[in-house]
Design an enzyme around this catalytic site. Structure first.
Site, PDB file in Angstrom:
ATOM      1  N   TYR A   1      28.599  12.121 -62.502  1.00 16.85           N
ATOM      2  CA  TYR A   1      28.195  11.971 -60.920  1.00 16.85           C
ATOM      3  C   TYR A   1      27.010  11.091 -60.698  1.00 16.85           C
ATOM      4  CZ  TYR A   1      26.691  12.261 -56.060  1.00 16.85           C
ATOM      5  OH  TYR A   1      26.339  11.923 -54.848  1.00 16.85           O
TER       6      TYR A   1
ATOM      7  N   GLY B   1      32.348  13.323 -43.130  1.00 17.49           N
ATOM      8  CA  GLY B   1      30.958  13.223 -43.375  1.00 17.49           C
ATOM      9  C   GLY B   1      30.001  11.884 -43.086  1.00 17.49           C
TER      10      GLY B   1
ATOM     11  N   GLY C   1      30.292   8.821 -43.746  1.00 15.29           N
ATOM     12  CA  GLY C   1      30.990   7.868 -43.164  1.00 15.29           C
ATOM     13  C   GLY C   1      31.399   7.933 -41.591  1.00 15.29           C
TER      14      GLY C   1
ATOM     15  N   SER D   1      21.949   7.728 -54.395  1.00 16.99           N
ATOM     16  CA  SER D   1      21.544   9.162 -54.406  1.00 16.99           C
ATOM     17  C   SER D   1      20.363   9.073 -54.954  1.00 16.99           C
ATOM     18  CB  SER D   1      22.373  10.228 -55.094  1.00 16.99           C
ATOM     19  OG  SER D   1      21.820  11.187 -55.275  1.00 16.99           O
TER      20      SER D   1
ATOM     21  N   GLY E   1      34.979   5.474 -46.565  1.00 17.69           N
ATOM     22  CA  GLY E   1      34.990   6.739 -46.634  1.00 17.69           C
ATOM     23  C   GLY E   1      34.567   7.389 -44.955  1.00 17.69           C
ATOM     24  N   ALA E   2      35.207   6.540 -44.092  1.00 16.80           N
ATOM     25  CA  ALA E   2      34.851   6.846 -42.712  1.00 16.80           C
ATOM     26  C   ALA E   2      35.634   7.894 -42.079  1.00 16.80           C
ATOM     27  CB  ALA E   2      35.071   5.614 -42.081  1.00 16.80           C
TER      28      ALA E   2
END
Length: 328
Positions: free
Chosen positions: A194, A42, A44, A167, A38-39
């Site tokens: 989630y 955000g 990442g 989280s 996920g780079a």
């Protein structure tokens, strides 16, 4: 455990890593290889940027290659000597995970750190390519498979680590896994699933630590969470009500910027004193923002029985069985 005992444990867990720790305090990383999922945006993107700034060779594992290349160009514009690779990875598709891992292992005889950062949040109920609920598939199953497929290369690394991003929501009392309805067919709540996926991340990180330790592996499994950070996670694909709650209200009023939210996972990935099994998060009220400290993992997430059960289910659903190599 009594309330006093729990309070003592929490105070022990929240040991301050150091005053005002920030990315400038990371050690030099030249010669080390980092994989960040996920780079392209955000947390990442900020993680990749900070690692490259300290000399790390960073593999940007992204679903959208064009977006990944734009991110790499942006990082390189500010850091001309940055060593970056952009590679496609769709964590919600296990075929993509296997293809990514195969190509990466062919090109790199060793990896030093894997940052399991990517995720999706509160979309309408959607099934992955293999028929799994999307949040469980992307946030947990894809990272479970990826870690197992890269473990041999990580074991050959220098100070190797797997950092799994969970989280604060993993502590939600409704975040427990329902093993008889992992795909949401019997009832689906966008934020509920989630929270369950983030609970699965926490369970996985701790169970991985147990198994690595038992095998005598040099790889450390560390958990981190970013607090409340303003990223596209809260708005891209998030179902209507939650998009309003986060995007229009929560993000502007409460959230910290991504470069601050990335600090716990950067600390977990690079700080020499971090031990396997630790959980790193912000030190502010409610762990919503602040400098990285060691924080408490929910007792339910640390339960060995839950860890074993999730591990067995994850092996069955992904077809990935871990080989735990010892130090080389």
């Amino acid at each position: 455990m009594t309330r006093d005992e729990r309070g003592q444990r929490e105070r022990k867990d929240q040991r301050e890593p150091g005053p005002a720790w920030n990315a400038e305090r990371m050690p030099g990383l030249r010669g080390r290889v980092f994989v960040v999922t996920g780079a392209s945006s955000g947390l990442g993107r900020e993680t990749a940027r900070a690692l490259a700034r300290r000399g790390g060779h960073v593999v940007l594992a992204v679903r959208d290659e064009a977006k990944g290349r734009r991110t790499a160009a942006e990082i390189t514009a500010g850091q001309p000597d940055a060593r970056l690779e952009v590679r496609r990875l769709d964590l919600a598709d296990l075929d993509s995970v296997r293809a990514f891992a195969e190509r990466l292992c062919a090109d790199h005889p060793r990896l030093d750190v894997l940052v399991n950062n990517a995720g999706v949040m509160a979309p309408p109920r959607t099934l992955s390519a293999q028929g799994h609920e999307l949040q469980f598939a992307c946030n947990h199953l894809g990272h479970f498979a990826l870690t197992g497929l890269l473990l041999e290369r990580l074991a050959a690394g220098r100070d190797p680590r797997v950092v799994t991003v969970s989280s604060v929501n993993h502590r939600n009392r409704n975040a427990r896994l329902r093993f008889d309805d992992l795909d949401g067919a019997r009832g689906y709540s966008p934020m509920g699933f989630y929270n369950r996926s983030k609970f699965a991340n926490a369970v996985f990180g701790r169970e991985l630590h147990r198994r690595l330790t038992a095998a005598g592996s040099p790889v450390r499994s560390v958990l981190a969470h970013p607090g409340y950070t303003a990223t596209g996670l809260q708005t891209n694909g998030t179902v209507g009500l939650w998009r309003v709650v986060f995007g229009r209200i929560g993000n502007p009023l409460l959230a910290q910027p991504p470069e601050r939210g990335a600090l716990p996972q950067l600390y977990a990935a690079t700080e020499p004193g971090v031990a396997g099994g630790e959980f790193i998060g912000p030190d502010g009220p409610g762990e919503l923002r602040g400098a990285p400290v060691r924080v408490r993992l929910a007792d339910a997430a640390a339960d060995p029985g839950t860890g074993r059960r999730l591990w067995e289910v994850s092996e069955r659903l992904t077809g990935v069985r871990y080989a735990f190599p010892a130090a080389v």
